[in-house]
Design an enzyme around this catalytic site. Structure first.
Site, PDB file in Angstrom:
ATOM      1  N   ALA A  53      38.082  43.769  37.950  1.00 54.43           N
ATOM      2  CA  ALA A  53      38.220  45.196  38.098  1.00 54.43           C
ATOM      3  C   ALA A  53      36.823  45.933  38.480  1.00 54.43           C
ATOM      4  O   ALA A  53      36.840  46.735  39.348  1.00 54.43           O
ATOM      5  CB  ALA A  53      38.950  45.788  37.210  1.00 54.43           C
ATOM      6  N   GLN A 201      40.992  31.213  37.700  1.00 50.62           N
ATOM      7  CA  GLN A 201      39.743  32.088  37.356  1.00 50.62           C
ATOM      8  C   GLN A 201      39.168  31.579  36.113  1.00 50.62           C
ATOM      9  O   GLN A 201      37.902  31.619  36.101  1.00 50.62           O
ATOM     10  CB  GLN A 201      39.915  33.631  37.329  1.00 50.62           C
ATOM     11  CG  GLN A 201      40.400  34.210  38.477  1.00 50.62           C
ATOM     12  CD  GLN A 201      41.833  34.196  38.884  1.00 50.62           C
ATOM     13  OE1 GLN A 201      42.552  33.378  38.514  1.00 50.62           O
ATOM     14  NE2 GLN A 201      42.264  35.122  39.724  1.00 50.62           N
ATOM     15  N   ASP A 242      42.505  45.123  33.648  1.00 48.34           N
ATOM     16  CA  ASP A 242      42.601  46.018  35.252  1.00 48.34           C
ATOM     17  C   ASP A 242      42.837  47.381  35.144  1.00 48.34           C
ATOM     18  O   ASP A 242      42.466  48.469  35.922  1.00 48.34           O
ATOM     19  CB  ASP A 242      43.251  45.372  36.066  1.00 48.34           C
ATOM     20  CG  ASP A 242      42.704  43.887  36.462  1.00 48.34           C
ATOM     21  OD1 ASP A 242      42.825  42.953  35.676  1.00 48.34           O
ATOM     22  OD2 ASP A 242      42.065  43.932  37.653  1.00 48.34           O
TER      23      ASP A 242
HETATM   24  O1  MRU Z   1      42.796  38.905  40.119  1.00 50.61           O
HETATM   25  P1  MRU Z   1      41.452  38.993  39.398  1.00 50.61           P
HETATM   26  O2  MRU Z   1      40.698  37.910  39.435  1.00 50.61           O
HETATM   27  O3  MRU Z   1      40.830  40.179  40.001  1.00 50.61           O
HETATM   28  O4  MRU Z   1      41.817  39.409  38.043  1.00 50.61           O
HETATM   29  C1  MRU Z   1      40.743  39.773  36.920  1.00 50.61           C
HETATM   30  C2  MRU Z   1      41.249  40.112  35.881  1.00 50.61           C
HETATM   31  O5  MRU Z   1      42.278  39.970  35.444  1.00 50.61           O
HETATM   32  C3  MRU Z   1      40.273  40.306  34.780  1.00 50.61           C
HETATM   33  O6  MRU Z   1      40.529  40.236  33.540  1.00 50.61           O
HETATM   34  C4  MRU Z   1      39.893  42.079  34.681  1.00 50.61           C
HETATM   35  O7  MRU Z   1      39.685  42.548  36.203  1.00 50.61           O
HETATM   36  C5  MRU Z   1      38.659  42.382  34.093  1.00 50.61           C
HETATM   37  S1  MRU Z   1      37.233  42.063  34.848  1.00 50.61           S
HETATM   38  C6  MRU Z   1      35.915  42.615  33.489  1.00 50.61           C
END
Ligand code: MRU
Length: 352
Positions: A53, A201, A242
């Site tokens: 995010a 991830q 997010d």
């Molecule tokens: O789909 P992504 O990899 O963008 O999802 C990321 C997440 O869900 C993270 O936990 C969130 O963005 C927090 S990042 C500090």
């Protein structure tokens, strides 16, 4: 994180460039994608070159700066038209993380303040504003990390989901920032990282960030989280987010809700590392948070490998919502906010 690796880098030059570490290629290949226009940045956000995010918000802010530079010779009205188009293209890149819209709103305020200036000065003001967002994000994560580290015992075992690390931010990370700060304070922290299907991830990014730093990290399949909570000591679950709604409901990577329910079943505190830029008081509850649906092929296989029948129906929500009553606390840069609900969220947000 290896000091030489950063999720994004602004390069002044002709033309100016936003260099994004290509997170799709990690951990085995370290390569970058170079962006020169807002549309390049929007594409990189959509394709998950840059993700997380806070990171997508900062990248989008730089996208506006790139576009401003690209049209320096345009008449004032045409220049504004290009900027409005860039804003729209970036806003359409991914729907769930509110930081994207928060950062673009910040860039709009910069533009609104500079109306008397020419395109070159406006472009410079946008670069400076994006650089400020990037620097502020690291400082915020460090403050958040210090508040969160106080929640961990001297010898802690933490389970995390997805990647809320340096790669997902401008540096230090949110959930991983708490772990990094605790380690810097001399605490012992061992980490279980969920691999985080479908885009991995956890396996590719969290495991890489922590493993290359020498942090004691153990990778598990998402399916193993319940078993691990049942049979091992887990002191805390810490995840990123997010978007947090006005009642404290938390949107985060798909599978987070499942982890929160398991943590509740096993009496493990479930913490959400949450810079206040991720709180959206305009959205009353989690049901109103837009949940991104991604391509079916991300579930049918990975990369060029497919293991499901061609054409089989797939449901691929990229995020889920954990209800506020499963959240022990939001760890913010302003302190630890215990047991979020609508009334407390209003009070906390009014006080910052
Ligand atoms: O789909 P992504 O990899 O963008 O999802 C990321 C997440 O869900 C993270 O936990 C969130 O963005 C927090 S990042 C500090």
């Amino acid at each position: 994180m290896n000091a030489a690796v950063t999720p994004m880098r602004w390069v002044d030059g002709a033309p100016p460039t936003l260099e994004l570490l290509d997170q799709r290629a990690l951990p085995h290949t370290v390569t970058t994608v170079r962006c020169h226009h807002a549309a390049d940045v929007a594409q990189a956000i959509r394709d998950m070159v840059v993700r997380g995010a806070p990171a997508i918000g900062i990248a989008a802010a730089y996208g506006m700066a790139l576009e401003a530079h690209h049209h320096l010779r345009a008449e004032a009205a045409a220049w504004l038209h290009h900027m409005a188009q860039a804003d729209a293209v970036l806003r359409a890149s991914r729907p769930t993380a509110v930081n994207l819209f928060w950062a673009l709103d910040a860039m709009q305020r910069v533009l609104a303040k500079q109306t008397g200036l020419g395109p070159a000065e406006q472009a410079q003001a946008l670069v400076r504003a994006a650089q400020q967002l990037q620097a502020d994000d690291v400082a915020i994560n460090q403050r958040l990390g210090a508040h969160g580290a106080n929640l961990l015992p001297q010898d802690a075992v933490v389970l995390t989901h997805c990647n809320a690390g340096a790669l997902a931010t401008a540096g230090h990370g949110t959930a991983l920032g708490v772990i990094r700060t605790a380690l810097a304070q001399g605490k012992r922290v061992r980490v279980f990282a969920d691999e985080t299907r479908p885009l991995l991830q956890g396996a590719r990014l969290t495991a890489w960030e922590l493993h290359t730093e020498g942090v004691d990290v153990t990778l598990i399949t998402d399916n193993a989280a319940g078993h691990i909570m049942q049979h091992r000591r887990i002191d805390a679950v810490i995840v990123g987010t997010d978007r947090v709604a006005a009642n404290g409901d938390v949107a985060n990577k798909i599978g987070t809700y499942m982890v929160a329910v398991l943590a509740h079943r096993h009496g493990i505190p479930f913490y959400v590392a949450c810079p206040t830029s991720t709180i959206d008081m305009a959205v009353p509850n989690g049901a109103a948070i837009p949940i991104e649906a991604r391509h079916a092929n991300e579930v049918r296989g990975y990369g060029t490998t497919s293991w499901a029948p061609d054409g089989v129906a797939v449901c691929n929500p990229a995020f889920d919502v954990t209800p506020a009553d499963l959240v022990h606390a939001l760890i913010t840069e302003h302190g630890v906010w215990h047991r979020p609900n609508a009334a407390r969220m209003r009070q906390w947000m009014a006080a910052i």
